[in-house]
Design an enzyme around this catalytic site. Structure first.
Site, PDB file in Angstrom:
ATOM      1  N   CYS A 298      11.771  -1.438   9.208  1.00 41.08           N
ATOM      2  CA  CYS A 298      11.360  -1.066   7.890  1.00 41.08           C
ATOM      3  C   CYS A 298      12.438  -0.910   7.110  1.00 41.08           C
ATOM      4  CB  CYS A 298      10.380  -0.102   8.093  1.00 41.08           C
ATOM      5  SG  CYS A 298       8.813  -0.122   8.680  1.00 41.08           S
TER       6      CYS A 298
ATOM      7  N   ASN B 193      13.383  -4.332   4.296  1.00 44.16           N
ATOM      8  CA  ASN B 193      13.037  -4.766   5.632  1.00 44.16           C
ATOM      9  C   ASN B 193      13.713  -6.011   6.265  1.00 44.16           C
ATOM     10  OD1 ASN B 193      11.467  -5.888   3.646  1.00 44.16           O
ATOM     11  ND2 ASN B 193       9.775  -6.438   5.177  1.00 44.16           N
TER      12      ASN B 193
ATOM     13  N   GLU C  69      12.942   1.549   4.889  1.00 48.17           N
ATOM     14  CA  GLU C  69      13.040   3.032   4.520  1.00 48.17           C
ATOM     15  C   GLU C  69      13.977   3.476   5.931  1.00 48.17           C
ATOM     16  OE1 GLU C  69      10.252   1.596   4.805  1.00 48.17           O
ATOM     17  OE2 GLU C  69       8.538   2.907   3.809  1.00 48.17           O
TER      18      GLU C  69
ATOM     19  N   GLU D 291      13.292  -8.460   9.440  1.00 50.51           N
ATOM     20  CA  GLU D 291      12.221  -8.724  10.397  1.00 50.51           C
ATOM     21  C   GLU D 291      12.948  -9.948  11.578  1.00 50.51           C
ATOM     22  OE1 GLU D 291       9.042 -10.545   8.499  1.00 50.51           O
ATOM     23  OE2 GLU D 291       8.248  -8.839   7.623  1.00 50.51           O
TER      24      GLU D 291
END
Ligand code: THU
Length: 156
Positions: free
Chosen positions: A72, A61, A74, A63
């Site tokens: 994210c 992830n 994934e 940010e």
């Protein structure tokens, strides 16, 4: 008329109980937690995606101070794989794991937006993409497909 949905999935007591390729994939996801950039949530998520040729693409992830701009683990994994290897959009399995602020490995399950994205690639390839979720205590949940995680998904 009432209808019922059933979900069949497997749970393993430990990573050690997984078949060797899945164990290696989960270990790659655990390693990928170190690549997270999560100064806001302090929740580090690692993902590892195995392609049909056996290669692995990791994600973590990322940010951002403008919160919705982050992504994210994934989606970083599958977008990276699709962007770098467009000729190999054939994905066997995705392992994911969280690491909390204390450094403890914990549960990670794909969020709704990631499910929608993963589903599109699964539909594109025409066969299941298995999802391995690390749980608290070292257990692992193995889901047979993304579609099983997202019944009645949007599509047009
Ligand atoms: N996160 C993921 O990377 N994957 C998920 O499936 C759920 C949440 C990230 C987003 C954010 O950086 C942090 O975890 C806390 O929500």
């Amino acid at each position: 008329m009432d209808k019922t949905l059933q979900l069949q999935y497997r749970e393993f007591a430990s990573i050690d109980d997984l078949a060797a390729p899945d164990r290696a994939l989960m270990q790659a996801a655990i390693g990928a937690t170190a690549n997270a950039y999560a100064p806001y949530s302090h929740f580090h998520v690692g993902a590892a995606l195995r392609l049909a040729d056996g290669s692995v693409v990791i994600g973590a992830n990322q940010e951002n101070a403008a919160y919705p701009s982050g992504l994210c683990a994934e989606r970083t994994a599958i977008f990276a794989a699709s962007a770098q290897r467009p000729e190999m959009r054939d994905y066997e399995a995705l392992a994911i794991v969280g690491r909390d602020a204390d450094g403890t490995l914990c549960e990670a399950s794909p969020c709704g937006a990631c499910r929608q994205v993963l589903l599109e690639y699964e539909q594109l390839q025409g066969h299941p993409l298995r999802v391995l979720c690390h749980l608290r205590g070292g257990r692992v949940r193995v889901l047979p497909s993304v579609a099983s995680l997202m019944p009645f998904a949007f599509g047009f």
